[in-house]
Design a protein around this motif. Structure first.
Motif, mmCIF file in Angstrom:
data_model
loop_
_atom_site.group_PDB
_atom_site.id
_atom_site.type_symbol
_atom_site.label_atom_id
_atom_site.label_comp_id
_atom_site.label_asym_id
_atom_site.label_seq_id
_atom_site.Cartn_x
_atom_site.Cartn_y
_atom_site.Cartn_z
ATOM 1 N N ILE A 170 0.855 -1.345 0.029
ATOM 2 C CA ILE A 170 0.133 -0.108 -0.023
ATOM 3 C C ILE A 170 0.851 1.038 -0.098
ATOM 4 O O ILE A 170 0.569 2.228 -0.627
ATOM 5 N N ALA A 171 2.114 1.168 0.781
ATOM 6 C CA ALA A 171 2.809 2.388 0.944
ATOM 7 C C ALA A 171 3.469 2.692 -0.420
ATOM 8 O O ALA A 171 3.492 3.796 -1.145
ATOM 9 N N GLU A 172 4.025 1.640 -1.191
ATOM 10 C CA GLU A 172 4.425 1.898 -2.560
ATOM 11 C C GLU A 172 3.551 2.424 -3.475
ATOM 12 O O GLU A 172 3.905 3.180 -4.256
ATOM 13 N N GLY A 173 2.327 1.818 -3.362
ATOM 14 C CA GLY A 173 1.063 2.266 -4.286
ATOM 15 C C GLY A 173 1.038 3.617 -4.014
ATOM 16 O O GLY A 173 0.870 4.481 -5.007
ATOM 17 N N GLN A 174 1.093 4.106 -2.862
ATOM 18 C CA GLN A 174 0.625 5.485 -2.440
ATOM 19 C C GLN A 174 1.633 6.410 -3.023
ATOM 20 O O GLN A 174 1.380 7.513 -3.726
ATOM 21 N N HIS B 228 -1.255 -12.565 -2.748
ATOM 22 C CA HIS B 228 -0.245 -13.420 -1.959
ATOM 23 C C HIS B 228 0.096 -12.993 -0.574
ATOM 24 O O HIS B 228 0.673 -13.603 0.013
ATOM 25 N N GLU B 229 -0.289 -11.752 -0.281
ATOM 26 C CA GLU B 229 -0.192 -11.391 0.840
ATOM 27 C C GLU B 229 -1.433 -10.575 1.188
ATOM 28 O O GLU B 229 -1.667 -9.301 1.318
ATOM 29 N N PRO B 230 -2.642 -11.102 1.469
ATOM 30 C CA PRO B 230 -3.757 -10.756 1.702
ATOM 31 C C PRO B 230 -3.996 -9.611 2.871
ATOM 32 O O PRO B 230 -4.844 -8.676 2.999
ATOM 33 N N GLU B 231 -2.982 -9.857 4.002
ATOM 34 C CA GLU B 231 -3.173 -9.054 5.233
ATOM 35 C C GLU B 231 -2.859 -7.652 4.765
ATOM 36 O O GLU B 231 -3.195 -6.818 5.518
ATOM 37 N N LEU B 232 -2.254 -7.403 3.656
ATOM 38 C CA LEU B 232 -1.884 -5.992 3.239
ATOM 39 C C LEU B 232 -3.267 -5.281 3.267
ATOM 40 O O LEU B 232 -3.291 -3.990 3.281
ATOM 41 N N LEU B 233 -4.273 -5.861 2.841
ATOM 42 C CA LEU B 233 -5.545 -5.232 2.513
ATOM 43 C C LEU B 233 -6.137 -4.617 3.768
ATOM 44 O O LEU B 233 -6.824 -3.591 3.785
ATOM 45 N N ALA B 234 -5.628 -5.000 4.963
ATOM 46 C CA ALA B 234 -5.914 -4.307 6.032
ATOM 47 C C ALA B 234 -5.448 -2.958 6.408
ATOM 48 O O ALA B 234 -5.898 -2.199 7.393
#
Length: 317
Positions: A200-204, A221-227
Motif C-alpha cells: 500500500i505504501a509503495e502504491g501511495q 499472495h499477501e492478503p493481510e496488506l489489505l488491512a
C-alpha cells in the motif's frame, strides 16, 4: 487474475477491508451468454463494492453481457484489454485489442448504452512494437470519447510475441511516468495505476497525482496488506483487530460453503499467503496444502493450522 479472484477469494479479502474495490477474475462475454451465469457471476452482498471484469471483442455480445452483469448487481463493468495470455489472444480479446482502439471504443459505447453503472477500461501502455507514447493516447482518447468512466493502466507493455504471460508480468519495464503523463493530458479522466506494486505504501507513492492504485498479485499472495486500506486510505479502522479476528469472523462463510457440499480447499487455497514472515507460517501453509484437500475436511483443519501460528505468537510474547 483468472482462476484466482473467484467469489471465495473476494469474500475472504473483504474481511480485511470494507472499502477496497474488489474485482472478479476476467469472464468472457460468450461464457456469460451461454454458460452457467450463477456460477460465473454469483457473489455475496458483503462483497460490495465489487466490479466484474469482462473480456470480448464483439459489441453486441459485450452489451448483452454488461446488461446481465448490471442486473446481477455489480458496481462497475471493467473491460480488460491488457491480459496477454495465449487464451485471450486466441479469442481476439485482452491485450491484442490495444492495436484496435476504435474497436475498443465501440465496445465501450455498446456497454454504456445499456447500463447505468460505470464502465471502465483496464489496459497496458502498449503491445509489441507499439510506441507507448502514441498507443496509450490513441486508446485512451478513443475510449474516453466513447464514454469510459475511468482507465486502469498496467504501466508496462505487453509482448504478445516472444514472452509468456508470466514473463509479461516482470520482463517489460515498468513506466509509471507514462501513466502520469496520460493523467496530465487528461486531468478530467480518473486514472488508476496498476503493475508491480507490492504494498500500500509503495502504491501511495507511485500513484501520487493519479486517482488510485490497483494491486493484484501482491494482494493475493499477501492478503493481510489489505488491512491497511481502510486506515491508510480512508481514515477508518480495519474491519477486525488482527488476522486471527478476521479468520474467526470468516468462519460462518466457510461453514455455509461446507454445508452446501463445497470443499474446504475451495476457500483455503486463497489463504496460503497469510502470516508471511511469522513463526508457524510454514506449518500453517503445509497443513492447509495437505489436509484441506482431503475429502470431508472441515473447519477443524483451518483452526488447527491457525493455532500453529497463534501458539508461537503466545510463546514469543
Amino acid at each position: 487474475m483468472m482462476d484466482w479472484t473467484d467469489r471465495h477469494c473476494r469474500a475472504f479479502h473483504r474481511t480485511f477491508s470494507r472499502h477496497a474495490r474488489l474485482y472478479t477474475e476476467m469472464v468472457t462475454a460468450p461464457a456469460i451468454l451461454h454458460g452457467d451465469r450463477a456460477r460465473l457471476l454469483g457473489f455475496g452482498a458483503a462483497e460490495h463494492p465489487v466490479a466484474v471484469q469482462l473480456g470480448g471483442s464483439d459489441p453486441a455480445q459485450l452489451a448483452q453481457a454488461a446488461r446481465i452483469c448490471a442486473d446481477f448487481g455489480y458496481d462497475e463493468i471493467n473491460l480488460n484489454v491488457g491480459c496477454p495470455s495465449d487464451r485471450v489472444q486466441g479469442g481476439n480479446f485482452g491485450a491484442c485489442l490495444m492495436r484496435e482502439p476504435q474497436l475498443v471504443a465501440e465496445l465501450v459505447a455498446a456497454m454504456k448504452a445499456v447500463v447505468t453503472v460505470p464502465v471502465t477500461v483496464k489496459c497496458r501502455i502498449g503491445v509489441d512494437e507499439q510506441d507507448p507514447e502514441v498507443a496509450l493516447d490513441l486508446l485512451a482518447d478513443a475510449v474516453v470519447a466513447a464514454g469510459a468512466d475511468a482507465l486502469v493502466v498496467h504501466a508496462r507493455k505487453a509482448w504478445l510475441n516472444g514472452l509468456s504471460p508470466r514473463e509479461n508480468r516482470d520482463v517489460p519495464p515498468l513506466d509509471y511516468d507514462r501513466v502520469r503523463r496520460l493523467k496530465a493530458r487528461l486531468p478530467h479522466v480518473p486514472v488508476v495505476l496498476n503493475g508491480g506494486l507490492s504494498s500500500i505504501a509503495e502504491g501511495q507513492a507511485a500513484a501520487q497525482g493519479l486517482d488510485g492504485m490497483m494491486l493484484g498479485r501482491a494482494a493475493y499472495h499477501e492478503p493481510e496488506l489489505l488491512a491497511q486500506v481502510d486506515p491508510r486510505l480512508h481514515g477508518v479502522p480495519a474491519p477486525h483487530a488482527d488476522t486471527f479476528a478476521a479468520l474467526d469472523a470468516f468462519e460462518p462463510y466457510i461453514a455455509h460453503h461446507l454445508e452446501a457440499g463445497g470443499r474446504l480447499a475451495d476457500i483455503t487455497r486463497h489463504m496460503l499467503g497469510l502470516f508471511g514472515g511469522r513463526k508457524g507460517a510454514r506449518i500453517f501453509r503445509r497443513r492447509l496444502s495437505t489436509e484441506a484437500i482431503a475429502p470431508g475436511a472441515g473447519l477443524e483443519v483451518l483452526r488447527a493450522a491457525v493455532d500453529e501460528v497463534r501458539r508461537r505468537d503466545r510463546l514469543a510474547a
